[in-house]
Design a protein around this motif. Structure first.
Motif, short mmCIF file in Angstrom:
data_model
loop_
_atom_site.label_atom_id
_atom_site.label_comp_id
_atom_site.label_asym_id
_atom_site.label_seq_id
_atom_site.Cartn_x
_atom_site.Cartn_y
_atom_site.Cartn_z
N GLY A 16 4.28 8.05 -5.75
CA GLY A 16 5.67 8.33 -5.40
C GLY A 16 5.76 9.35 -4.29
O GLY A 16 4.74 9.78 -3.72
N PHE A 17 6.97 9.80 -3.99
CA PHE A 17 7.18 10.71 -2.87
C PHE A 17 6.48 12.06 -3.04
O PHE A 17 6.09 12.69 -2.07
N ARG A 18 6.33 12.51 -4.27
CA ARG A 18 5.70 13.81 -4.49
C ARG A 18 4.19 13.77 -4.20
O ARG A 18 3.59 14.79 -3.92
N GLU A 19 3.62 12.58 -4.30
CA GLU A 19 2.17 12.45 -4.11
C GLU A 19 1.80 11.85 -2.76
O GLU A 19 0.63 11.81 -2.40
N PHE A 20 2.81 11.38 -2.01
CA PHE A 20 2.54 10.61 -0.80
C PHE A 20 3.54 10.97 0.29
O PHE A 20 4.75 10.97 0.06
N ASP A 21 3.03 11.29 1.48
CA ASP A 21 3.90 11.64 2.61
C ASP A 21 4.36 10.36 3.30
O ASP A 21 3.79 9.93 4.30
N TYR A 22 5.41 9.76 2.75
CA TYR A 22 5.93 8.51 3.27
C TYR A 22 6.30 8.62 4.75
O TYR A 22 6.07 7.69 5.54
N ASN A 23 6.88 9.73 5.16
CA ASN A 23 7.40 9.88 6.52
C ASN A 23 6.32 9.76 7.60
O ASN A 23 6.62 9.38 8.73
N TYR B 228 5.52 -5.00 -7.50
CA TYR B 228 4.68 -4.36 -6.47
C TYR B 228 5.04 -2.88 -6.35
O TYR B 228 6.21 -2.52 -6.23
N ASN B 229 4.04 -2.00 -6.38
CA ASN B 229 4.31 -0.55 -6.34
C ASN B 229 3.64 0.13 -5.16
O ASN B 229 3.23 1.29 -5.22
N GLY B 230 3.52 -0.60 -4.06
CA GLY B 230 2.98 -0.03 -2.83
C GLY B 230 4.07 0.17 -1.79
O GLY B 230 5.27 0.08 -2.09
N TRP B 231 3.65 0.39 -0.55
CA TRP B 231 4.59 0.72 0.53
C TRP B 231 4.60 -0.29 1.67
O TRP B 231 5.38 -0.15 2.61
N ASP B 232 3.76 -1.32 1.58
CA ASP B 232 3.67 -2.28 2.68
C ASP B 232 5.02 -2.94 2.99
O ASP B 232 5.40 -3.04 4.16
N ASP B 233 5.74 -3.38 1.95
CA ASP B 233 7.01 -4.07 2.20
C ASP B 233 8.05 -3.13 2.80
O ASP B 233 8.87 -3.53 3.63
N THR B 234 8.01 -1.86 2.39
CA THR B 234 8.94 -0.86 2.94
C THR B 234 8.63 -0.62 4.41
O THR B 234 9.54 -0.63 5.26
N TYR B 235 7.36 -0.41 4.73
CA TYR B 235 6.97 -0.17 6.12
C TYR B 235 7.24 -1.40 7.00
O TYR B 235 7.63 -1.27 8.16
N LEU B 236 7.03 -2.58 6.46
CA LEU B 236 7.34 -3.80 7.21
C LEU B 236 8.83 -3.89 7.52
O LEU B 236 9.23 -4.33 8.60
N SER B 237 9.67 -3.46 6.57
CA SER B 237 11.12 -3.47 6.78
C SER B 237 11.51 -2.51 7.90
O SER B 237 12.31 -2.86 8.78
N VAL B 238 10.94 -1.31 7.87
CA VAL B 238 11.23 -0.32 8.92
C VAL B 238 10.75 -0.85 10.27
O VAL B 238 11.45 -0.73 11.29
N LEU B 239 9.57 -1.43 10.27
CA LEU B 239 9.01 -1.99 11.50
C LEU B 239 9.90 -3.10 12.06
O LEU B 239 10.12 -3.20 13.28
N PHE C 256 15.34 2.32 -2.59
CA PHE C 256 14.80 2.86 -1.35
C PHE C 256 14.36 1.72 -0.43
O PHE C 256 14.64 1.72 0.77
N LEU C 257 13.68 0.74 -0.98
CA LEU C 257 13.24 -0.43 -0.21
C LEU C 257 14.45 -1.17 0.36
O LEU C 257 14.47 -1.54 1.54
#
Length: 421
Positions: free
Chosen positions: A145-152, A184-195, A218-219
């Motif tokens: 989650g956000f506390r363990e991972f620097d999403y930005n 799914y509990n990763g960030w690939d789909d979120t990053y693909l959306s931003v991209l 968030f997604l």
């Protein structure tokens, strides 16, 4: 709806609430007009009140900039932490080539200096390495989650990647074909959306519309933002093809996106769906979205909601009705009442800010009034739920309204001459 040139002229409108709607039109829609940025900075320099000044500065990261506008921002007296915050955010998100030509224009807070240094470091990497780094970094966040991972940090990579002329579009298009499962509990789909949003990729529309069906706030926010950034008629059409087949979750994000896509097709689709929508919250969101487009055709629909009732939890439709009447040169018997409500809301907001800034008042609330305020808040939520349930019955046709009342469909006609025939 008004065209962009007409909305631009409202930035200097004598009424503050009209100026607010005009400024949000450009900031929300990601409309790249440097003249708007200059006009808003000019408005700031004229000495608007503190609330409007911060509204102007908070919109700056979402507007285009050149050397002149960045210098003007930097020269604003940093008399309040919020001013520093908004100016720093704008600088740290500005074009790096532009910042290289302005070596003195830098963030004041160390946090944003560090982000800018990361951006310059990322920019020194070649495109192939950037692509690999993004997905390796995303993989490192799997299950975190956000506390363990620097999403930005991943978003910083994306913004640099998207501006590269040798961007690997073939690899990207291959990646958005992956069908991510609900769990799914990763960030690939979120990053693909931003991209997708950064690329303004028309090919991504199907992927993004499918993504906002997933129950992950968030997604879905990132996917909806990307649809707004793409902002073309094909986006509106894709949303329209799915809207009536999906439930509340999809519709709330879809209506939010439509309100920010400032094109005629958005207005036409929301006007089409308003009479068919039976949920009062969604009906309210559609009406508000139409008001944000300055749609004169939405006025009967908004007046219908004011008559029968609407979801007041986040939105003030009296304010929307007032703005539309002023902008389109219309009169209504309730305009003075709407205006008074706007002023009262401003005063309430001002008092709330003063309370928050007063440490003693805050301590008193926590020590003496917290339990009572919690009870009041819970009671308000219960009452709001009851009101929404009643209104949903009206808008779904379960409860008939008076023959001479406005028809709940929003046509502007009396019920007896419309759906009550």
């Amino acid at each position: 709806m008004l065209d962009k040139s007409e909305v631009k002229s409202l930035i200097f409108h004598p009424e503050k609430v009209v100026r607010k709607y005009a400024m949000e039109f450009f900031a929300e829609g990601g409309i790249g007009d440097i003249e708007v940025t200059k006009m808003m900075l000019e408005l700031y320099s004229k000495g608007v009140d503190d609330e409007e000044a911060l509204d102007i500065l908070s919109s700056m990261p979402d507007l285009p900039h050149n050397e002149e506008t960045l210098k003007r921002l930097w020269e604003i007296e940093p008399s309040h932490p919020n001013i520093v915050f908004h100016v720093d955010r704008t600088i740290v998100e500005a074009d790096l080539e532009l910042l290289k030509r302005l070596p003195d224009v830098r963030p004041r807070e160390q946090k944003y200096m560090d982000i800018l240094e990361k951006r310059f470091s990322i920019a020194s990497m070649d495109t192939e390495k950037l692509w690999e780094t993004l997905w390796e970094y995303s993989q490192s966040g799997l299950g975190k989650g956000f506390r363990e991972f620097d999403y930005n940090y991943g978003e910083l990579i994306i913004k640099e990647l998207a501006r590269r002329k040798d961007f690997p579009m073939d690899k990207y298009l291959e990646k958005i074909q992956i069908d991510y499962p609900e769990e799914y509990n990763g960030w690939d789909d979120t990053y693909l959306s931003v991209l997708a949003g950064e690329l303004k990729s028309k090919e991504s529309i199907h992927f993004l519309v499918k993504t906002i069906k997933i129950n992950s706030d968030f997604l879905c926010e990132r996917a909806a933002e990307a649809l707004v950034r793409i902002g073309i008629a094909e986006v509106v059409e894709a949303i329209g093809n799915e809207y009536l087949n999906e439930g509340f979750h999809f519709r709330i994000y879809a209506s939010g996106a439509l309100s920010k896509i400032k094109i005629k097709e958005s207005e036409e689709l929301m006007l089409k769906f308003f009479p068919k929508e039976t949920d009062v919250t969604l009906k309210t969101y559609l009406a508000y979205g139409l008001a944000k487009l300055f749609s004169v055709d939405s006025i009967p629909m908004i007046l219908t909601l004011l008559w029968h009732g609407y979801d007041r939890f986040f939105i003030n439709l009296e304010e929307s009705a007032y703005v539309l009447h002023v902008v389109h040169g219309l009169r209504h018997p309730d305009m003075d009442k709407w205006y008074e409500g706007i002023k009262q809301a401003e005063e309430k907001k001002k008092r709330a800010k003063e309370t928050i800034s007063d440490e003693k008042s805050l301590l008193k609330i926590f020590e003496e009034e917290l339990e009572e305020r919690l009870k009041e808040a819970i009671n308000e939520l219960i009452q709001e739920r009851k009101v929404r349930e009643k209104l949903n019955k009206i808008y779904s046709g379960e409860v008939k309204v008076g023959r001479n009342e406005p028809c709940p469909c929003g046509s502007g006609k009396k019920y007896k001459k419309c759906c009550g025939k």
